[in-house]
Design an enzyme around this catalytic site. Structure first.
Site, PDB file in Angstrom:
ATOM      1  N   LYS A 283     -29.859 133.642 -87.205  1.00  0.00           N
ATOM      2  CA  LYS A 283     -30.353 132.778 -88.276  1.00  0.00           C
ATOM      3  C   LYS A 283     -30.263 131.288 -87.952  1.00  0.00           C
ATOM      4  CE  LYS A 283     -29.204 136.126 -91.905  1.00  0.00           C
ATOM      5  NZ  LYS A 283     -30.387 136.219 -92.760  1.00  0.00           N
TER       6      LYS A 283
ATOM      7  N   ASP B 160     -32.973 134.189 -98.351  1.00  0.00           N
ATOM      8  CA  ASP B 160     -31.633 134.653 -98.720  1.00  0.00           C
ATOM      9  C   ASP B 160     -31.091 133.833 -99.887  1.00  0.00           C
ATOM     10  OD1 ASP B 160     -31.390 136.635 -96.735  1.00  0.00           O
ATOM     11  OD2 ASP B 160     -30.619 135.197 -95.279  1.00  0.00           O
TER      12      ASP B 160
ATOM     13  N   GLY C 150     -16.734 134.470 -94.593  1.00  0.00           N
ATOM     14  CA  GLY C 150     -17.805 134.336 -93.621  1.00  0.00           C
ATOM     15  C   GLY C 150     -18.180 132.885 -93.431  1.00  0.00           C
ATOM     16  N   SER C 151     -18.782 132.559 -92.268  1.00  0.00           N
ATOM     17  CA  SER C 151     -19.164 131.165 -92.004  1.00  0.00           C
ATOM     18  C   SER C 151     -20.448 131.059 -91.187  1.00  0.00           C
ATOM     19  CB  SER C 151     -18.027 130.438 -91.253  1.00  0.00           C
ATOM     20  OG  SER C 151     -17.740 131.093 -90.019  1.00  0.00           O
ATOM     21  N   GLY C 152     -21.202 132.151 -91.053  1.00  0.00           N
ATOM     22  CA  GLY C 152     -22.441 132.143 -90.283  1.00  0.00           C
ATOM     23  C   GLY C 152     -23.639 131.695 -91.096  1.00  0.00           C
ATOM     24  N   GLY C 153     -24.827 132.030 -90.582  1.00  0.00           N
ATOM     25  CA  GLY C 153     -26.055 131.583 -91.220  1.00  0.00           C
ATOM     26  C   GLY C 153     -26.231 132.100 -92.628  1.00  0.00           C
ATOM     27  N   MET C 154     -25.936 133.379 -92.851  1.00  0.00           N
ATOM     28  CA  MET C 154     -26.057 133.939 -94.197  1.00  0.00           C
ATOM     29  C   MET C 154     -25.031 133.302 -95.128  1.00  0.00           C
ATOM     30  SD  MET C 154     -27.654 135.982 -96.185  1.00  0.00           S
ATOM     31  CE  MET C 154     -27.556 137.089 -97.593  1.00  0.00           C
TER      32      MET C 154
END
Length: 271
Positions: free
Chosen positions: A69, A105, A128-132
């Protein structure tokens, strides 16, 4: 589905671990609405070549899933405001070789927080810390929730995400509790981590609502634990139905009815 032909429009998805959910969802709607489209999932071995293929082969659109992402941003021509605001892409639309990035999203998360009537004064643990996670954090902030802690072992990414919205950061959940738990990690996803529960039973017991964005399976260990504890849940199946419907509109220019979206969502999860 129409017989394959030279005029058929191709849409795809790019994911490290693709599922059949998006494929079945989109193809169901193409068939129901008599559109000359077909949808296929891919697990690219070279992301740059895959994105170049979208442009070079005239592929109409591509869904982008974990872990791509953020990586695709450098390969895009135009960033729509929905993607630029959070530096995360989940949809690419190809208009005559010009690739525009979107993020549906965010729209899905925002809609679900509203329809499930999540109070603005709830405390939140967002894992969490990613794109989503960027899309989720932005939607949480825009829903008026301010008492939020980002839980991420990656200190740099976790603190960076928390800093964007004035949230706190925790390396681990530890003894922390919150009214709303949100899992935005692969924990519980089909594969090597499918038996992992992203928040333990004690943390679930202290919560008011439990939200897991994992869609395969939608009944993750976290969701199962929350149901067993009598907690209201928001599942990844709900997320994917809304965001995929918005992608469908971007690809085709056609907005399916809510009833047809429900049918497609149920069909997508039936196998």
């Amino acid at each position: 589905m129409p017989i394959l032909n030279k005029d058929m429009t191709l849409c795809i998805s790019l994911a490290a671990r693709p599922s059949n959910i998006g494929t079945r969802f989109h193809n169901y709607l193409y068939d129901a609405l008599n559109l000359n489209y077909v949808y296929k999932a891919f697990a690219p071995k070279d992301l740059a070549q895959a994105v170049a293929g979208i442009r070079g082969l005239g592929i109409r659109g591509a869904a982008v899933s974990m872990p791509y992402k953020e990586d695709v941003i450098a390969m895009i021509d135009v960033m729509d405001a929905s993607a630029a605001a959070i530096d995360s892409v989940n949809t690419i639309v190809n208009n005559d070789g010009v690739l525009t990035a979107y993020n549906t999203d965010y729209l899905a998360i925002a809609e679900l927080l509203a329809t499930h009537k999540v109070p603005a004064d709830f405390t939140v643990l967002l894992r969490g810390s990613g794109g989503m996670a960027k899309a989720v954090a932005a939607a949480v902030r825009d829903a008026g929730l301010t008492h939020v802690s980002i839980v991420a072992r990656n200190e740099e990414a976790g603190k960076a995400l928390a800093g964007l919205y004035g949230f706190g950061w925790l390396a681990e959940v530890g003894p922390a509790t919150a009214d709303l738990l949100i899992n935005v990690t692969p924990l519980g996803m089909a594969g090597s981590e499918e038996s992992s529960q992203s928040f333990d039973d004690a943390t679930v017991a202290a919560a008011q609502i439990v939200f897991d964005v994992v869609a395969l399976p939608s009944e993750t260990p976290l969701i199962q634990a929350a149901r067993a504890a009598g907690k209201p849940v928001i599942t990844g199946a709900e997320v994917i139905a809304i965001q995929a419907a918005e992608q469908f509109v971007l690809y085709t220019g056609v907005r399916p009815s809510p009833g047809l979206v429900r049918e497609a969502s149920e069909f997508s999860r039936s196998q």
